[in-house]
Design an enzyme around this catalytic site. Structure first.
Site, PDB file in Angstrom:
ATOM      1  N   THR A   1      -2.944   5.935  -4.381  1.00 39.43           N
ATOM      2  CA  THR A   1      -1.809   6.656  -3.800  1.00 39.43           C
ATOM      3  C   THR A   1      -0.527   6.393  -4.575  1.00 39.43           C
ATOM      4  O   THR A   1       0.250   7.320  -4.830  1.00 39.43           O
ATOM      5  CB  THR A   1      -1.576   6.242  -2.333  1.00 39.43           C
ATOM      6  N   THR A   2      -0.323   5.133  -4.956  1.00 39.09           N
ATOM      7  CA  THR A   2       0.893   4.813  -5.689  1.00 39.09           C
ATOM      8  C   THR A   2       0.886   5.550  -7.023  1.00 39.09           C
ATOM      9  O   THR A   2       1.891   6.145  -7.427  1.00 39.09           O
ATOM     10  CB  THR A   2       0.979   3.293  -5.921  1.00 39.09           C
TER      11      THR A   2
ATOM     12  N   ASP B   1       0.839  -1.185   0.000  1.00 39.10           N
ATOM     13  CA  ASP B   1       0.000   0.000   0.000  1.00 39.10           C
ATOM     14  C   ASP B   1       0.882   1.246   0.000  1.00 39.10           C
ATOM     15  O   ASP B   1       1.628   1.489   0.948  1.00 39.10           O
ATOM     16  CB  ASP B   1      -0.885  -0.051   1.254  1.00 39.10           C
TER      17      ASP B   1
ATOM     18  N   ASP C   1      -9.195   0.586   1.478  1.00 36.22           N
ATOM     19  CA  ASP C   1      -9.169   1.063   0.091  1.00 36.22           C
ATOM     20  C   ASP C   1     -10.487   0.723  -0.594  1.00 36.22           C
ATOM     21  O   ASP C   1     -11.069   1.544  -1.299  1.00 36.22           O
ATOM     22  CB  ASP C   1      -8.022   0.409  -0.698  1.00 36.22           C
TER      23      ASP C   1
END
Ligand code: ADP
Ligand code: MG
Length: 542
Positions: free
Chosen positions: A97-98, A64, A393
């Site tokens: 987010t990545t 994550d 998520d």
């Protein structure tokens, strides 16, 4: 720093370091790129996990992006700014987010190349801004509206989001839990559908397996039934929610009452007991068979409650009381006098159960719960933590869809479509800005490229295929992570909330431009702060 001899002009404190101009910019970009490099390999379903060890030796295994960046300790201010992107993405949309961090890193990498070609940072930023606006427009044009009643589509979005986490056979179950939990807490605020993360409680308990995770249509209260003689299970519960104590108010100051006559002592004690009994009688009279009390319950009151066959729990957290009210439809009452039958909440079952080592009270089978709980199980702590992050998520994806029910194709398809349309419209811009605009196109292509790389596919070849498809109007074509080559993501059910993509683009642009605008880094000396930490006084040193 060199100063003219004999004429010290001290502006910055001793120990302050300062880097300026090109070198400040270069350092900042390098630091931001390193951060992007760290999370890069975790992108997508075939992304790898990271093993993090913190300064007290705790180990975390995760893929994550937000978690990785939250746990690593960085010093560099520009690196910290990139980490802020991840945090904001995680906080506002909960997923992507990545993607956001990779985009920010790519925008900076491209900017560096442009700076080498003597293009000023402000020109780059304005070119990027025009590209961003176009990119958002492409997303809005390609987004497909979905119906929140269309369960099959919702499941696909959540499966895509959870697909990148290692959940194994429990995947389907967690998908259903994410969909159902959010749908049940949807409410209307000012004519708009909304769902609030706080209405979904995640209770983690080690033991059993991930597949035994359950959705509780109600609340799990991490407390025991207060008295051994009380029932541990009540069906068709009528629940009183009370936020004042089942105790006699003690005076603030210590008062002393001298009673000499033994009969008077009894009278005095009886009087107290009677008040407590009165409270219990009131609860009984309104028809409650379960009590959740935010404050304490005196021994005598416990005894009376038990005698009436009422299940009671004390010192329930305020937040749990609020959830109980939402789940059961009851009202939290402050004053015993006010308690009336219509204040009672309802639940099909209230039961104390032993989960692992702890006893907890489950309030479940609520009719139309506006707060629900997920009891997350897994054999290993690290697995449990990672499952929680994954579930978060997934829940956030659902909440995003409630807020903005539009989806876009995943697998890098929407990013490639953005890139294509940017290239197509670049001609409208003049020279240097155009270069930045095109650089933005290449930066977003980092998403399909990285997905391909992480899946062990040949990125050059995959990118050629994707570009070709998009040039031929196949707007939903992206990387076929599992089979190799490219496929239509919509047809294959790899879809994501439009909101996740919109936010990722905006926040990565903002971070990149903020970093590009900096040409001077003035860093105060660390020394003083550290000394203060060690508890030294602030007396000036001579
Ligand atoms: P992020 O933190 O950005 O959400 P993830 O590791 O969750 O990163 O990866 C998300 C990316 O993986 C998205 O671009 C998404 O479209 C892609 N993805 C997810 N599932 C698939 C799939 N089955 N095939 C292709 N791409 C996928
Ligand atoms: Mg994700």
């Amino acid at each position: 720093m060199s100063l003219a001899p004999g004429q010290p002009v001290i502006i910055l404190k001793e120990g302050t370091t300062r880097t300026q101009g090109r070198s400040a910019q270069r350092n900042n970009i390098a630091a931001a790129k390193i951060i992007a490099e760290i999370v890069r390999t975790t992108l997508g379903p075939k992304g790898m996990d990271k093993l993090l060890v913190d300064n007290i030796g705790d180990v975390i295994v995760t893929n994550d992006g937000a978690t990785i960046l939250e746990k690593i300790d960085v010093e560099h201010p520009a690196a910290k700014m990139i980490i802020e992107v991840a945090k904001s993405q995680d906080h506002v949309v909960g997923d992507g987010t990545t993607t956001a961090v990779i985009l920010a890193g790519e925008l900076l990498r491209k900017a560096e190349e442009l700076i080498e070609q003597k293009i000023h940072a402000s020109t780059i930023i304005s070119g990027y801004k025009k590209a961003l606006d176009k990119a958002l427009e492409v997303i809005n044009e390609n987004a497909i509206k979905i119906d929140l009643k269309d369960r099959a589509t919702l499941r696909k979005v959540i499966t895509t989001s959870l697909g990148s986490k290692s959940l194994g056979f429990a995947l389907d179950k967690l998908v259903d839990i994410a969909v159902d939990s959010v749908l049940s807490v949807v409410k209307e605020v000012n004519g708009k559908q909304r769902a609030d993360k706080d209405d979904i409680q995640i209770v983690k308990k080690i033991g059993r397996s991930l597949g035994e995770t359950e959705l509780i249509r109600g609340v799990v209260v991490d407390k025991e039934v207060v008295h051994a003689a009380m029932p541990k299970r009540v069906e068709n519960a009528r629940i009183a929610l009370i936020d004042s104590p089942f105790e006699i108010e003690k005076t603030e100051f210590s008062a002393e009452i001298r009673i000499r006559d033994p009969l008077k002592i009894k009278e005095f004690l009886d009087e107290e007991t009677n008040i407590l009994k009165g409270m219990v009688d009131k609860v009984k009279a309104v028809g409650a068979n379960v009590v959740f009390c935010q404050k304490g319950i005196d021994d005598a009151a416990q005894f009376f409650l038990a005698k009436e066959g009422i299940l009671a729990v004390r010192r329930v957290k305020k937040s749990d009381m609020e959830k109980l009210a939402k789940a059961t439809g009851g009202r939290v009452v402050t004053n015993f006098e006010d308690l009336s039958p219509k204040d009672l909440g309802r639940a099909g079952l209230v039961e104390e159960r032993k989960i692992g080592e702890d006893r907890m009270v489950f309030v479940e089978k609520c009719e139309n719960p506006k707060a629900v709980a997920v009891l997350l199980r897994a054999g290993l702590e690290r697995q449990l933590d990672e499952a929680e992050r994954a579930l978060n998520d997934a829940i956030m994806n659902m909440i995003d869809l409630v807020d903005d029910p539009r989806i876009v194709p995943g697998g890098g398809a929407i990013e490639e479509e953005i890139a294509r349309q940017l290239r197509q419209t670049a001609g409208k811009l003049s020279g240097k800005e155009q270069l930045a605009y095109l650089a933005f196109a290449e930066a977003v292509e980092a998403i399909p490229r990285t997905l391909a790389e992480n899946a062990g596919l040949e990125p050059v070849e995959i990118m050629a295929q994707i570009r070709h498809a998009h040039e031929n109007g196949q707007r939903a074509v992206g990387v076929n992570i599992f089979g190799g080559g490219v496929i239509d993501m919509l047809a294959n059910g790899v879809i994501e909330p439009a909101k996740v993509k919109l936010h990722a683009l905006r926040s990565s642009f903002e971070a990149a431009s903020m970093i590009l605008r900096i040409d001077d880094v003035v860093a105060a000396s660390k020394k003083k702060e550290e000394k203060k930490k060690e508890g030294e006084s602030e007396t000036p040193e001579f």
